[in-house]
Design a protein around this motif. Structure first.
Motif, PDB file in Angstrom:
ATOM      1  N   GLY B 149       9.638 -28.138 -13.412  1.00  0.00           N
ATOM      2  CA  GLY B 149      10.068 -28.180 -12.016  1.00  0.00           C
ATOM      3  C   GLY B 149       9.943 -26.822 -11.359  1.00  0.00           C
ATOM      4  O   GLY B 149       9.515 -26.705 -10.199  1.00  0.00           O
ATOM      5  N   VAL B 176       7.311 -34.360 -13.607  1.00  0.00           N
ATOM      6  CA  VAL B 176       8.699 -33.869 -13.664  1.00  0.00           C
ATOM      7  C   VAL B 176       9.661 -35.055 -13.707  1.00  0.00           C
ATOM      8  O   VAL B 176       9.308 -36.190 -13.352  1.00  0.00           O
ATOM      9  N   THR B 180      14.375 -33.670 -10.768  1.00  0.00           N
ATOM     10  CA  THR B 180      13.514 -32.574 -10.297  1.00  0.00           C
ATOM     11  C   THR B 180      12.591 -33.085  -9.191  1.00  0.00           C
ATOM     12  O   THR B 180      12.351 -32.387  -8.194  1.00  0.00           O
TER      13      THR B 180
END
Lengths: 417, 230
Positions: B149, B176, B180
């Motif tokens: 992230g 991700v 995130t």
């Protein structure tokens, strides 16, 4: 303050991404530097010694003599080696010393025997072992004094053959300037041993004043002016320059023209060394190319990204060239570090080849070489090696750099998905 | 008056696979206006990434015209395309694609450095942008010391730092986790709303589609639906 990325910073960091591969490549570069410096140093020292020794065994790095003397050596072919000419020659930037000589053939006789020999007539006040090596090789007795009209020094084997010892009389016979046979009476003041079988069996030294008188020469007349240079490597250029100040009928010859056997030997040795060095450099170049090419091929996707965010192909090319340059510089620095101790040892102590060769001296084209092989590299040769290493490394990086610059971003970015 | 950042007119793209030509885009036309927060969506192979690559001047169309801020890409040289990408287009890739040997700061700064911006101005902008994406204090970390992230935030910072005309984001949330992804979308929405940054996504992530204010649905290389939301 935070600093932005520069190509050389990126390249330096890229170099250490695959630390092991970089260390192996740097090691091969360092090994190449060591090989090149040691080989060149050994060659420079041995050939420089051979040329200097040959010059000190004969008539200098540059010889001033009558233009036809080389083709037909004769005591009739002379030059006027007056003080003004010697001063003009000595004023040249490369000249260390100018020495008058008369050299030729004679017959030496004692009550017991006679032998043909070569003689060198010299002025003991102007010559010493730095200009004429045999003067430092008198093993019995001593050199005649300048005002000694009868002094004579014989090679050890010649003295033995003649049955002459220090203090004994020797009659020498030669042809004078007018072609007449003339004889002089000498008394042996010294016996020399050069280590050269040919010199020891046939070399006589005589006082130049006595020989001039015997041959009917003028007060400055000589067969040669022996010119010694500070650096034998400039002999050819110096001979060309000195040739412009000698009187009509005289020429200035460098050592290679006077001693073509030695010149041939030097050429063969230099060519052999260059072939070996070129081969070593080629092997190194192949290793460097492999490293850089692999490094580029592994990063094609990254190059695609860099192109996507605005790197130009030229900038990518320069990035890889910077990596090559860093590799070259690190390799060169490592090479210096690993070479220095070995070079210093070879320069100071050298390798004693006596047991391999079976004697403590060897004669090469008239030059008696020591059997202790030492290394001394000429500074300009060291610079050439450094430039060659950097140049070869950079050249090895050209294709990988070009390959990086040719990346198509859309194709490169697809890689790795 | 129209303020089109991207114009695609009858754009087609075929890829050659052996002896056959595979169409990736078929006669696609659309316009992206300044300040839009738009997404190209559709199943894999529908042509989303191809369209993004063509707009980003990473590839050339087989036919049709593409204009970015009025400049027709087909008329530009390789060097001019490189300058266009540097100055007017920001990229956010699925796999972050940061330069591994550069720090977060240097990655965010690289486009400005390429543009030749003054050092002081670069520093001010980059520090501000990194702060905005929530990476204040992490400037000296290299990508391998950042989470996925965080790396994507650096990529966003890199894309917006030079204030390009459009930011092309190819599956930016694909690598991700959900939390995130939401944070990244919050960040991009904020940049769009507060800074006026124009975003065009390629995605099949429902979270991105839910946030996009314009959804261009692609099927088999064509725009099947162009849906605007308030």
């Amino acid at each position: 303050m935070l600093r932005g990325p520069r190509l050389y910073v990126m390249a330096w960091r890229n170099l250490w991404r695959n630390r092991r591969r970089t260390i192996i490549t740097v090691s091969s570069l360092a090994f190449g530097v060591m090989m090149a410096v040691v080989f060149t140093g050994l060659t420079d020292q041995s050939l420089g010694d051979a040329i200097d020794l040959a010059a000190r065994m004969s008539n200098g790095h540059v010889t001033i003599q009558a233009h036809d003397y080389r083709d037909s050596p004769s005591l009739e072919r002379t030059v006027d080696g007056n003080a003004e000419l010697r001063a003009r020659l000595a004023s040249d930037r490369d000249v260390a010393r100018v020495v008058p000589r008369i050299s030729g053939q004679m017959v030496a006789a004692t009550a017991s025997d006679s032998f043909g020999a070569g003689f060198v007539a010299l002025d003991p006040a102007l010559d010493d072992q730095e200009s004429f090596t045999p003067l430092g090789q008198i093993v019995e007795g001593k050199l005649f004094a300048r005002d000694d009209a009868q002094g004579i020094v014989l090679g050890k084997v010649l003295a033995h053959n003649l049955g002459a010892t220090v203090g004994k009389k020797v009659v020498y016979t030669m042809t004078d300037k007018h072609g007449e046979i003339v004889s002089g009476l000498g008394r042996v003041t010294g016996i020399l041993a050069t280590g050269s079988p040919s010199a020891d069996a046939a070399l006589c030294l005589l006082p130049i004043a006595a020989v001039r008188k015997l041959l009917g020469y003028g007060p400055d007349e000589v067969t040669q002016l022996a010119v010694y240079l500070r650096d034998q490597r400039v002999a050819e250029a110096a001979a060309r320059r000195l040739g412009r100040v000698v009187p009509p009928g005289a020429v200035a010859l460098d050592w290679a023209e006077v001693n073509p056997d030695l010149a041939g030997f030097v050429s063969v040795k230099v060519a052999g060394s260059e072939v070996i060095e070129a081969f070593v450099i080629l092997l190194i170049a192949a290793g460097i190319f492999n490293t850089l090419f692999m490094s580029v091929m592994e990063r094609l996707r990254e190059f695609g990204i860099l192109l996507a965010i605005g790197f130009s192909p030229g900038r990518l090319f320069r990035l890889v060239v910077w990596e090559s340059l860093w590799l070259a510089l690190v390799g060169l620095a490592s090479g210096v570090v690993v070479t220095l101790p070995l070079y210093r040892w070879l320069h100071t102590h050298g390798i004693d080849m006596t047991s391999r060769v079976g004697g403590n001296k060897v004669e090469i084209a008239g030059a008696v070489m020591s059997m202790v092989v030492r290394a001394t590299i000429y500074p300009d040769h060291a610079v050439v090696i450094a430039l060659a290493i950097v140049g070869v490394t950079m050249l090895s990086g050209i294709y990988p750099a070009w390959r990086a610059a040719r990346v198509q971003p859309v194709d490169a970015i697809k890689l790795g998905y | 008056m129209s303020d089109a950042v991207v114009v695609m007119e009858h754009v087609s793209k075929q890829y050659r696979q052996g002896a056959t030509e595979v169409p990736a885009l078929r006669d696609v036309s659309f316009t992206i206006e300044r300040g839009e927060f738009a997404a190209l969506c559709g199943p894999s192979g529908s042509g989303k990434t191809t369209a993004l690559n063509l707009i980003g001047a990473l590839d050339r169309p087989s036919s049709g015209i593409i204009r970015v801020e009025g400049r027709e890409l087909g008329t530009l040289s390789r060097g001019e395309l490189s300058v266009l990408r540097r100055d007017r287009i920001g990229f956010v890739f699925q796999a972050y694609n940061l330069v591994p040997v550069l720090t977060a700061y240097e990655n965010a700064e690289i486009v400005l450095a390429l543009q030749g911006a003054a050092a002081a101005a670069r520093q001010k902008t980059v520090m501000h942008v990194l702060d905005e994406v929530g990476l204040g204090g992490m400037e000296q970390r290299r990508p391998d010391a950042l989470s996925g992230g965080q790396q994507q935030r650096v990529a966003i910072a890199r894309a917006v730092a030079s204030q390009p005309a459009i930011i092309l984001a190819d599956e930016p949330t694909a690598n991700v986790d959900s939390q995130t992804a939401e944070k990244l979308l919050d960040l991009m929405e904020t940049l769009n709303r507060d800074k006026g940054a124009t975003f065009l996504f390629s995605t099949h992530d429902p979270r991105v589609m839910a946030r996009a204010r314009r959804l261009l649905t692609m099927v088999d290389g064509r725009i099947a639906k162009d849906e605007r939301r308030s």
